[in-house]
Design a protein around this motif. Sequence first.
Motif, PDB file in Angstrom:
ATOM      1  N   ASN A  36       0.658  -1.192   0.049  1.00 13.02           N
ATOM      2  CA  ASN A  36      -0.130   0.151   0.074  1.00 13.02           C
ATOM      3  C   ASN A  36       1.043   1.288   0.059  1.00 13.02           C
ATOM      4  N   GLN A  39      -1.740   7.686   2.227  1.00 18.87           N
ATOM      5  CA  GLN A  39      -1.970   9.217   2.135  1.00 18.87           C
ATOM      6  C   GLN A  39      -1.795   9.679   3.607  1.00 18.87           C
ATOM      7  N   GLN A  47      -5.153   2.386  -0.288  1.00 21.62           N
ATOM      8  CA  GLN A  47      -4.875   3.734  -1.279  1.00 21.62           C
ATOM      9  C   GLN A  47      -4.523   3.450  -2.512  1.00 21.62           C
ATOM     10  N   THR A  48      -3.220   2.971  -2.619  1.00 23.61           N
ATOM     11  CA  THR A  48      -2.943   2.603  -4.034  1.00 23.61           C
ATOM     12  C   THR A  48      -1.690   1.705  -3.932  1.00 23.61           C
TER      13      THR A  48
END
Length: 268
Positions: A36, A39, A47-48
Amino acid sequence: MGAVRWIRRNLVVIAGLLTLAYMIVPNVVVMVFSFNKPQGRFNYSWQTFSLDAWKDPCGVADLCGSLSLSLRLATFATIGATVLGTMIAFALVRYRFRARGAINSLIFLPMAMPEVVMAASLLTLFLNLGAQLGFTTILIAHIMFCLSFVVTAVKARVLSMDPRLEEAARDLYAGPVQTFVRVTLPIAAPGIAAGALLAFALSFDDFIITNFNAGQTVTFPMFVWGSAQRGTPVQINVIGTAMFIIAVALVGGGQLISNRRRKTAATT
């Protein structure tokens, strides 16, 4: 009715699989969140997808230093607890002496005592002795509480050993050292290995006793606890995932070796 009968027949298997899933799911979550890119400071929501943490697992200050310290501490504690625990286990099983029953009972005391009580007691002892808190005091504390688990594991193995094998070795003119090295030690080895692995895991993972007796020394569990207050870096998940994979690989490799030995023994 067919479904109910099937559940009844496979109830033990279903319970085992559910228990296994209950144990593995947290590790899977840790593994997923190691990829991950959060943020903010906390790695608690997805998140991303990112490989940044895997590319630089030591990117957080003092993380790898605390990990190295914990690994060294666990290694030394395992060696000390395994050597002492093995000797104590053989003494309790093979010899009769005064206070043997009392010692047998006292061995289990660290396993039954709350860790916070043992931690406070050890801290009081070290302070009264004027010892400087740090690596040495942590090592002494870890050997002390790991010792009981090693004695329990080795003692169970020694109790199951057939003394006639050692008698046969002596009848074949093997000396005490040869008998121990070639007969006794190989038979007791699984129990010794189990105790050593358990001691390593307990020492590496311990937080309460370590926190009381560490002084300014920071182990990996203490680093994780401190990071949780400020913001958990993804690198902690990376280290946890790597350790989980290594542990599974070791257990799987040991099981494969054991199965091969059994097949070889069955065919010969």
